[in-house]
Design a protein around this motif. Sequence first.
Motif, mmCIF file in Angstrom:
data_model
loop_
_atom_site.group_PDB
_atom_site.id
_atom_site.type_symbol
_atom_site.label_atom_id
_atom_site.label_comp_id
_atom_site.label_asym_id
_atom_site.label_seq_id
_atom_site.Cartn_x
_atom_site.Cartn_y
_atom_site.Cartn_z
ATOM 1 N N ILE A 109 0.942 -1.429 -0.236
ATOM 2 C CA ILE A 109 -0.061 0.122 0.414
ATOM 3 C C ILE A 109 0.533 0.799 -0.443
ATOM 4 C CG2 ILE A 109 -2.084 -1.100 1.317
ATOM 5 C CD1 ILE A 109 -0.706 0.144 4.116
ATOM 6 N N GLY A 110 0.484 2.083 -0.142
ATOM 7 C CA GLY A 110 1.206 4.084 -0.235
ATOM 8 C C GLY A 110 1.668 3.511 -1.726
ATOM 9 N N ASP A 111 2.118 5.222 -2.402
ATOM 10 C CA ASP A 111 2.804 5.132 -3.348
ATOM 11 C C ASP A 111 4.557 4.988 -3.099
ATOM 12 O OD1 ASP A 111 3.627 6.201 -5.247
ATOM 13 O OD2 ASP A 111 2.903 8.349 -5.761
ATOM 14 N N MET A 112 5.447 3.849 -4.518
ATOM 15 C CA MET A 112 6.162 3.709 -2.838
ATOM 16 C C MET A 112 7.179 4.590 -4.573
ATOM 17 S SD MET A 112 6.698 1.775 -0.713
ATOM 18 C CE MET A 112 6.032 1.165 -0.175
ATOM 19 N N ALA A 113 6.985 5.502 -5.464
ATOM 20 C CA ALA A 113 7.529 6.428 -5.937
ATOM 21 C C ALA A 113 7.480 7.433 -5.762
ATOM 22 C CB ALA A 113 5.525 6.940 -8.043
ATOM 23 N N LYS A 114 6.838 8.243 -4.622
ATOM 24 C CA LYS A 114 7.430 8.767 -3.738
ATOM 25 C C LYS A 114 8.732 8.261 -3.288
ATOM 26 C CE LYS A 114 3.125 10.945 -3.143
ATOM 27 N NZ LYS A 114 2.191 11.760 -2.915
ATOM 28 N N LEU A 115 8.896 7.104 -3.021
ATOM 29 C CA LEU A 115 10.677 6.869 -2.133
ATOM 30 C C LEU A 115 11.740 7.152 -2.694
ATOM 31 C CD1 LEU A 115 11.439 5.766 0.343
ATOM 32 C CD2 LEU A 115 11.597 3.655 -1.114
ATOM 33 N N THR A 116 12.681 8.213 -2.238
ATOM 34 C CA THR A 116 13.802 8.871 -2.557
ATOM 35 C C THR A 116 15.112 8.322 -2.119
ATOM 36 O OG1 THR A 116 13.998 10.829 -0.585
ATOM 37 C CG2 THR A 116 12.517 10.904 -3.026
ATOM 38 N N ALA A 135 2.569 -1.867 4.122
ATOM 39 C CA ALA A 135 1.839 -2.824 4.260
ATOM 40 C C ALA A 135 1.328 -3.862 3.293
ATOM 41 C CB ALA A 135 0.549 -2.307 5.229
ATOM 42 N N MET A 136 1.458 -4.898 4.092
ATOM 43 C CA MET A 136 0.950 -5.921 2.559
ATOM 44 C C MET A 136 -0.114 -6.470 2.585
ATOM 45 S SD MET A 136 3.170 -9.021 1.409
ATOM 46 C CE MET A 136 5.005 -8.105 0.714
ATOM 47 N N CYS A 137 -1.404 -6.528 2.389
ATOM 48 C CA CYS A 137 -2.208 -7.121 2.287
ATOM 49 C C CYS A 137 -3.108 -8.427 1.122
ATOM 50 C CB CYS A 137 -3.100 -6.104 1.995
ATOM 51 S SG CYS A 137 -3.336 -4.029 3.001
ATOM 52 N N ILE A 150 -1.389 -9.050 5.919
ATOM 53 C CA ILE A 150 -0.571 -9.737 6.745
ATOM 54 C C ILE A 150 1.316 -9.687 6.433
ATOM 55 C CG2 ILE A 150 -2.129 -11.398 5.001
ATOM 56 C CD1 ILE A 150 0.216 -11.189 3.004
ATOM 57 N N ASP A 151 1.496 -8.570 6.895
ATOM 58 C CA ASP A 151 2.664 -8.308 6.566
ATOM 59 C C ASP A 151 2.826 -6.634 6.672
ATOM 60 O OD1 ASP A 151 5.036 -8.942 7.882
ATOM 61 O OD2 ASP A 151 6.000 -8.641 5.688
ATOM 62 N N THR A 171 10.269 -7.517 6.159
ATOM 63 C CA THR A 171 9.488 -8.646 6.314
ATOM 64 C C THR A 171 9.721 -8.508 8.365
ATOM 65 O OG1 THR A 171 10.180 -11.055 5.153
ATOM 66 C CG2 THR A 171 9.215 -8.489 3.542
ATOM 67 N N SER A 172 8.450 -8.901 8.188
ATOM 68 C CA SER A 172 8.225 -9.808 10.293
ATOM 69 C C SER A 172 8.837 -11.383 8.882
ATOM 70 C CB SER A 172 6.896 -10.243 9.288
ATOM 71 O OG SER A 172 6.047 -10.930 9.164
#
Length: 221
Positions: free
Chosen positions: A64-71, A79-81, A88-89, A105-106
């Motif tokens: 979830i979230g916009d990973m393109a904003k990561l610098t 989180a992963m759904c 779930i993680d 990850t966990s």
Amino acid sequence: QTQAGGRFLLAGAWKRVGQFSQHPYAHDEIENVRRNVGVIDVSTLGKFRLFGPDALKALQRMYIGDMAKLTPGKLKYTAMCNEDGCIIDDGVVGKLDENDYHFTTSTGRAAATVEWFRFHTRYEDWKYYLVNLTDAFGAINLAGPNSRAVLQRITSADVSNAAFPYMGFREVTLVNGVKARLLRVGFLGEMGFEIHVPSSMSPALWELLMEAGREFGLKPF
């Protein structure tokens, strides 16, 4: 850790220390990491490198979230759904370079992550490579009010708040010449740093931190 009195518990496919304290609720461990500084071995966390021209597309599909904003130099907590939208993680993603990422990850999900990526991109002609580094890298979390002072003892890199703010991510060299990945994260509510090094160097890093933190009241927790 066994010599320090650590009592191991099962964590997924791994064993990790449940507590060092003799107190059933580990009150002394909790108090010390809140007031001074502590270390915990978190090597069982999943650690992965994701790279290739379509690496970002795979991240966008999985999290979830916009990973393109990561610098570069910054982390993103995400989180992963599953297909029902249930989490779930969770973990953090850091950008090493263009189309090159490091994420965690966990413990329980480390073994399933590669297949999860493959399954959910099976109909796409995406070019990316996912390497499971869980066994290859050890990780130690240094946490508490005195954690920065201890960390500065083992590296010449600037780890001040201005140079290395919360959710920062960078590669540094430790005093013993070992290259480490440094993550400014924590899960205790206190200031914390996660230090990732090659697994073979984990015992040396543990001893280095114990020695550097002696005057600051460092104890394992």
